[in-house]
Design a protein around this motif. Structure first.
Motif, PDB file in Angstrom:
ATOM      1  N   THR A  48      10.554   0.153   1.431  1.00 33.92           N
ATOM      2  CA  THR A  48      10.588  -0.042  -0.025  1.00 33.92           C
ATOM      3  C   THR A  48       9.861  -1.332  -0.403  1.00 33.92           C
ATOM      4  N   GLU A  49      10.002  -2.344   0.444  1.00 36.85           N
ATOM      5  CA  GLU A  49       9.328  -3.605   0.134  1.00 36.85           C
ATOM      6  C   GLU A  49       7.803  -3.466   0.248  1.00 36.85           C
ATOM      7  N   ALA A  50       7.360  -2.704   1.234  1.00 39.40           N
ATOM      8  CA  ALA A  50       5.913  -2.501   1.377  1.00 39.40           C
ATOM      9  C   ALA A  50       5.350  -1.761   0.162  1.00 39.40           C
ATOM     10  N   ILE A  51       6.115  -0.806  -0.357  1.00 39.42           N
ATOM     11  CA  ILE A  51       5.658  -0.089  -1.556  1.00 39.42           C
ATOM     12  C   ILE A  51       5.552  -1.077  -2.721  1.00 39.42           C
ATOM     13  N   GLU A  52       6.594  -1.879  -2.858  1.00 40.95           N
ATOM     14  CA  GLU A  52       6.639  -2.820  -3.983  1.00 40.95           C
ATOM     15  C   GLU A  52       5.446  -3.774  -3.987  1.00 40.95           C
ATOM     16  N   TYR A  53       5.020  -4.204  -2.787  1.00 40.38           N
ATOM     17  CA  TYR A  53       3.966  -5.225  -2.731  1.00 40.38           C
ATOM     18  C   TYR A  53       2.607  -4.696  -2.293  1.00 40.38           C
ATOM     19  N   HIS A  54       2.386  -3.390  -2.435  1.00 40.30           N
ATOM     20  CA  HIS A  54       1.112  -2.893  -1.903  1.00 40.30           C
ATOM     21  C   HIS A  54      -0.099  -3.414  -2.680  1.00 40.30           C
ATOM     22  N   HIS A  55       0.105  -3.965  -3.859  1.00 40.84           N
ATOM     23  CA  HIS A  55      -1.036  -4.597  -4.545  1.00 40.84           C
ATOM     24  C   HIS A  55      -1.097  -6.114  -4.359  1.00 40.84           C
ATOM     25  N   GLN A  56       0.011  -6.731  -3.906  1.00 46.60           N
ATOM     26  CA  GLN A  56       0.008  -8.182  -3.609  1.00 46.60           C
ATOM     27  C   GLN A  56       0.705  -8.420  -2.277  1.00 46.60           C
ATOM     28  N   PRO A  57       0.123  -7.969  -1.186  1.00 48.09           N
ATOM     29  CA  PRO A  57       0.845  -8.032   0.098  1.00 48.09           C
ATOM     30  C   PRO A  57       1.305  -9.433   0.477  1.00 48.09           C
ATOM     31  N   TYR A  58       0.529 -10.457   0.061  1.00 52.10           N
ATOM     32  CA  TYR A  58       0.882 -11.829   0.437  1.00 52.10           C
ATOM     33  C   TYR A  58       2.170 -12.288  -0.217  1.00 52.10           C
ATOM     34  N   GLU A  59       2.625 -11.588  -1.268  1.00 55.12           N
ATOM     35  CA  GLU A  59       3.871 -12.005  -1.921  1.00 55.12           C
ATOM     36  C   GLU A  59       5.103 -11.406  -1.256  1.00 55.12           C
ATOM     37  N   SER A  60       4.872 -10.484  -0.347  1.00 53.27           N
ATOM     38  CA  SER A  60       6.005  -9.856   0.330  1.00 53.27           C
ATOM     39  C   SER A  60       6.601 -10.828   1.355  1.00 53.27           C
ATOM     40  N   VAL A  61       7.924 -10.812   1.494  1.00 51.63           N
ATOM     41  CA  VAL A  61       8.573 -11.728   2.435  1.00 51.63           C
ATOM     42  C   VAL A  61       8.798 -11.048   3.784  1.00 51.63           C
ATOM     43  N   ASN A  62       9.306  -9.807   3.732  1.00 52.69           N
ATOM     44  CA  ASN A  62       9.686  -9.151   4.984  1.00 52.69           C
ATOM     45  C   ASN A  62       8.711  -8.090   5.474  1.00 52.69           C
ATOM     46  N   SER A  63       7.815  -7.604   4.598  1.00 54.26           N
ATOM     47  CA  SER A  63       6.945  -6.498   5.000  1.00 54.26           C
ATOM     48  C   SER A  63       5.472  -6.801   4.759  1.00 54.26           C
ATOM     49  N   GLN A  64       5.094  -8.037   4.983  1.00 49.69           N
ATOM     50  CA  GLN A  64       3.700  -8.421   4.724  1.00 49.69           C
ATOM     51  C   GLN A  64       2.699  -7.538   5.440  1.00 49.69           C
TER      52      GLN A  64
END
Ligand SMILES: C[S@@+](CC[C@H](N)C(=O)[O-])C[C@H]1O[C@@H](n2cnc3c(N)ncnc32)[C@H](O)[C@@H]1O
Ligand SMILES: [Fe+2]
Ligand SMILES: [Fe+2]
Lengths: 293, 300
Positions: free
Chosen positions: B207-223
């Motif tokens: 779910t986190e990867a989906i959330e940040y697929h346009h800003q991967p660098y902002e993801s904490v756990n699924s960069q």
């Protein structure tokens, strides 16, 4: 039995001679033009040479080799040689996605950059232009892109090739249906006039946008005749070169492309392992190289 | 996501009764696969409930998607050859496509293009993970690739008018899809998609990867996973498989997601041949098309 054996020895001796001459011609061609016929392509080299050898009334490849080197008219012979060894396959609007990237983002980028500086000039080079379809296609694309602003711009398009015979076809600008197989009816109607026998001639105002000249990519003196350019197209040319000559030609291109300019190779060609100077830009359906500003 | 964003999504979508739910089989399978105690036997038992799914798994095992040289004749051997994780991946993929494909056909956008983009992205993300030596992420990358833009379907289905405006902003006013969505809904398709996947009890990493697929660098756990999807998305566009996104060309080596992938790769000093990878994608796209066809039962 014995005669047979000696006969076969004889032939193999002769073949050996012929083979050596063929390799010498191969090396000569490579040194002169960068066109490279590897061991597996020697057959095709021989096939391409034989009509010329017959036309000259020579008896062997060896004789032809000496003709090439020593005959007083041998200097001219390289001209025929390159005409018969080059593959000149081309067409108008070859590889649409690349040309779309050129007409769209690449031109926008250049127009913006140049407009800012107030130098409204564009220089485009088509190296290995064959019979002219590529540079004329580029002329049409630029014309349609600039529209009513065309007159504000100084556009210079150059087509260059090692083969004189393709250059003279290019200058005439008369094409058959095969050359126009990727060209829409609209473009044909707008930029060509019928020239009989189902042929079409490109209209003068397009023809005058493009200048053709001889260029041997492998020859330093010849390469000095090309000027800096904003965009270089060298599509489906380097595929016939070996790695060393590819590298040196690409390095030369890098030198003469203006900062911020672009470099197009054929759709299945790549600079990977040949040059790290260019930036690779991904466009929809096309890979294009750019020289950083 | 912030409370505020979740609130916005729930206001727009949460009340809707017809919100698609994942078939119980797929949901059970996710639970099963997350459980370290479960075995292939448990999966086989589960799949007996759904012969259509079982036959699709077999077809996929025999397709170019895997490219096995030997024919796989029955489900037990397919399960053995593919293993638990692959089977879970296939079932999820097939379920997702089944769940949305026909309903998306009624919507106002080119749904074929949407699914080719999604499946293409899934397959490219997977190929990229393999290429970089991220073997752990290969399957997750495929699943996330398939659903990364599912939020767009939700928008087009439940916010029809705003969806039209969003398309106009993208096509005429050069907005990115996320900016256009946020300006109308206060949230974007990536957040909505992540929210949906959470409802389906997808693991947090997905779910986190989906959330940040346009800003991967902002993801904490699924960069890493988010970056794989982000880059696969760009390769899709480079193959002219984009969906309602503008694409003006990109130097991928400048991309933050690309840098994350390169830095986390175990292959140090590995000079990635981007050209060759791009040329090879035609084949991956054919596999993606095949996966869609088999999932929908239109492969014959
Ligand atoms: C296959 S054609 C490509 C034409 C066009 N660029 C296209 O892509 O459709 C290759 C051309 O490269 C030219 N060529 C080959 N070696 C060359 C060299 N050393 N210098 C300049 N041109 C060369 C050939 O004469 C031929 O016309
Ligand atoms: Fe997206
Ligand atoms: Fe996407």
């Amino acid at each position: 039995m014995i005669t047979n054996l000696s006969w076969s020895k004889q032939t193999s001796f002769e073949n050996n001679h012929e083979c050596n001459s063929l390799i010498k011609i191969r090396d000569f061609v490579y040194n002169q033009s960068g066109l490279y016929f590897s061991e597996t392509k020697l057959d095709s080299l021989q096939k391409k040479l034989s009509p010329r050898i017959e036309a000259l009334n020579l008896n062997s490849i060896e004789e032809y080799y000496y003709y090439l080197l020593y005959d007083p008219s041998g200097k001219n012979e390289t001209k025929f040689l390159f005409d018969s060894l080059t593959n000149n396959e081309t067409s108008f609007f070859r590889d649409a996605p690349q040309l779309k990237a050129f007409q769209g983002q690449v031109l926008s980028d250049l127009i913006d950059a140049k407009g800012e500086k107030g130098h409204k000039s564009l220089r485009i080079l088509s190296c290995g232009c064959s019979t002219g379809e590529e540079p004329y296609s580029l002329a049409i694309l630029i014309l349609e892109r600039l529209g009513k602003h065309l007159h504000e711009w100084h556009i210079e398009i150059k087509g260059a090739d090692i083969s004189h015979s393709v250059l003279s076809t290019a200058r005439k600008g008369i094409y058959n249906q095969y050359s126009l197989r990727n060209t829409s009816e609209r473009i044909i109607n707008q930029y060509f006039t019928p020239a009989g026998n189902d042929n079409f001639q490109i209209k003068d105002y397009i023809r005058n946008m493009v200048h053709f000249s001889y260029l041997n990519l492998r020859d330093e003196a010849s390469m000095r005749t090309i000027y800096p350019a904003d965009v270089i197209f060298c599509r489906n040319v380097l595929i016939y070169f070996n790695e060393t000559s590819k590298k040196s030609v690409i390095a030369k291109f890098y030198e003469i492309i203006n900062p911020g300019g672009y470099f197009f190779v054929g759709p299945s060609e790549s600079l990977f392992g040949l040059s790290r100077s260019f930036k690779l830009i991904l466009f929809p359906g096309a890979l294009v190289y750019k020289k950083e500003v | 996501m912030t409370e505020n964003e979740i609130q916005k999504i729930e206001n727009s979508f949460g009340q809707i009764e017809t919100l698609p739910t994942l078939p119980t089989l797929a949901a059970d399978l996710i639970m099963l696969a997350e459980n370290p105690q479960s075995s292939l036997g448990d999966i086989a038992l589960l799949l007996q409930r759904d012969p259509a799914m079982a036959s699709k798994i077999l077809k996929i095992a025999n397709s170019a998607f895997y490219g096995y040289s030997k024919q796989v004749n029955n489900l037990p051997s397919a399960l053995l050859i593919l293993g638990l994780r692959e089977v879970k991946n296939i079932v999820l993929g097939v379920s997702i496509i089944n769940l949305f494909y026909s309903s998306s056909a009624k919507l106002s956008f080119d749904h074929k293009k949407f699914w080719m983009h999604s499946a293409g992205c899934a397959q490219i993300a997977r190929a990229l993970a393999f290429k970089m030596g991220f073997f752990e992420q290969e399957l997750e990358a495929f699943t996330v690739g398939l659903i990364h833009d599912i939020g767009k379907i939700a928008i087009s289905q439940f916010q029809k008018d705003k969806f039209k405006t969003i398309i106009q902003l993208i096509q005429n006013d050069n907005y990115t899809s996320c900016d256009a969505e946020t300006s109308l809904l206060g949230v974007n398709h990536a957040q909505i998609g992540s929210w949906l996947a959470e409802k389906w009890l997808f693991p947090r990493s997905l779910t986190e990867a989906i959330e940040y697929h346009h800003q991967p660098y902002e993801s904490v756990n699924s960069q890493k996973l988010a970056s794989l999807i982000h880059i696969a998305d760009i390769f899709c566009k480079a193959k002219d498989l984009s969906f309602l996104e503008k694409f003006d060309g990109e130097d991928i080596t400048d991309n933050q997601g690309w840098k994350i992938i390169q830095e986390t790769s175990l292959r140090k000093n590995f000079h990635f041949d981007i050209e060759r990878f791009t040329f090879g994608l035609d084949e991956e796209i054919i596999k993606a098309q095949q996966f869609i066809n088999i999932s929908r039962g239109t492969d014959i």
